[in-house]
Motif scaffolding. Structure first.
Motif, PDB file in Angstrom:
ATOM      1  N   VAL A 143       0.883  -1.164   0.000  1.00  0.00           N
ATOM      2  CA  VAL A 143       0.000   0.000   0.000  1.00  0.00           C
ATOM      3  C   VAL A 143       0.925   1.218   0.000  1.00  0.00           C
ATOM      4  CG1 VAL A 143      -1.802   1.253   1.232  1.00  0.00           C
ATOM      5  CG2 VAL A 143      -1.725  -1.262   1.327  1.00  0.00           C
ATOM      6  N   ALA A 144       1.022   1.896  -1.123  1.00  0.00           N
ATOM      7  CA  ALA A 144       1.977   2.991  -1.270  1.00  0.00           C
ATOM      8  C   ALA A 144       1.260   4.322  -1.431  1.00  0.00           C
ATOM      9  CB  ALA A 144       2.886   2.735  -2.474  1.00  0.00           C
ATOM     10  N   ASP A 145       1.455   5.208  -0.474  1.00  0.00           N
ATOM     11  CA  ASP A 145       0.897   6.559  -0.540  1.00  0.00           C
ATOM     12  C   ASP A 145       1.966   7.468  -1.122  1.00  0.00           C
ATOM     13  OD1 ASP A 145      -0.820   8.687  -0.201  1.00  0.00           O
ATOM     14  OD2 ASP A 145      -0.270   9.015   1.888  1.00  0.00           O
ATOM     15  N   THR A 146       1.748   7.936  -2.354  1.00  0.00           N
ATOM     16  CA  THR A 146       2.799   8.648  -3.084  1.00  0.00           C
ATOM     17  C   THR A 146       2.358  10.017  -3.592  1.00  0.00           C
ATOM     18  OG1 THR A 146       2.184   7.610  -5.198  1.00  0.00           O
ATOM     19  CG2 THR A 146       3.773   6.429  -3.823  1.00  0.00           C
ATOM     20  N   ALA A 147       1.487  10.671  -2.870  1.00  0.00           N
ATOM     21  CA  ALA A 147       1.001  12.005  -3.261  1.00  0.00           C
ATOM     22  C   ALA A 147       0.426  11.996  -4.681  1.00  0.00           C
ATOM     23  CB  ALA A 147       2.117  13.041  -3.144  1.00  0.00           C
ATOM     24  N   GLY A 148      -0.132  10.857  -5.079  1.00  0.00           N
ATOM     25  CA  GLY A 148      -0.762  10.741  -6.389  1.00  0.00           C
ATOM     26  C   GLY A 148       0.174  10.478  -7.543  1.00  0.00           C
TER      27      GLY A 148
END
Length: 220
Positions: A143-148
């Motif tokens: 689950v990677a949160d990458t600022a979109g």
């Protein structure tokens, strides 16, 4: 039975952290020791860029408390250059004796079960066939949160969840607000009902990662 949660940072050797997170005057060799008393896990960045000596892993273990957990990044030679093709790590190593400096780098003293997680950066990996393959092999989809910047997936494909938080507004830089950390804590509690959860903050540029890791851990 609910799983165990581990929260930490991706790496620990960052000059901007010195004098901000790390106290002034703290010797660089003691930075891992300092961090490991404030979080309970860390990703090893160095293993991504180069082979690490067995002595380094032994030293890191000695510098951290009992029960501290390391997550080891796979080498970029395998993931980015070979792109997982014909890249069984030990066999690759055996083909590069001149770089190994000792066959002991290719052996282990016991059977060590390994959990695998893969972080993808192409939306095509959302295909059901890929998700089914990961579930069949017991490999976690990160689950990677990458600022979109890259795709975001939340499918649980293994008996654990692995999340990497790179910043929700500015990649590698922005910190997480109290409200954002509350939301992530809620997600972790839900995942934890199904197995272990590992969360690593990689928003290190503005020295946000260690504080955010501690903030999330307090909520859990």
């Amino acid at each position: 039975m609910a799983g165990r949660t581990r929260v930490g940072t991706s790496g620990w050797v960052y000059p901007p952290w010195r004098g901000v997170f790390y106290p002034e005057g703290l010797a660089q060799r003691r930075e891992l020791e300092y961090l490991s008393r404030r979080v309970d896990s860390v990703e090893i960045n160095g293993s991504f860029y180069a082979l690490q000596k067995p002595e380094s892993y032994q030293r890191w273990r000695e510098e951290t408390p009992e029960g501290f957990v390391f997550s080891v990044k796979g080498p970029r030679f395998v993931t980015h250059m070979k792109r997982l093709k014909d890249a069984e790590a030990v066999e690759v190593g055996r083909g590069h004796d001149e770089r190994m400096k000792g066959r002991e780098w290719l052996r282990t003293d016991q059977d060590r079960p390994i959990r695998y997680a893969i972080e993808v950066r192409n939306p095509d990996f959302g295909a059901q066939g890929f998700i089914d393959l990961l579930r069949d092999k017991g490999i976690a989809l990160v689950v990677a949160d990458t600022a979109g910047k890259w795709p975001y997936f939340e499918q649980v494909t293994a008996d654990f969840v692995y999340a990497r938080l790179h910043g929700d507004k500015e990649l590698y830089a922005s910190g997480y607000s109290d409200e954002a950390l509350d939301r992530w804590a809620a997600k972790v509690r839900d995942w934890r009902e199904r197995g272990d959860v590992f969360v690593y903050f990689y928003n290190d540029v503005k020295v946000k990662a260690p504080g955010d890791a501690q903030g999330l851990a307090r909520r859990l």
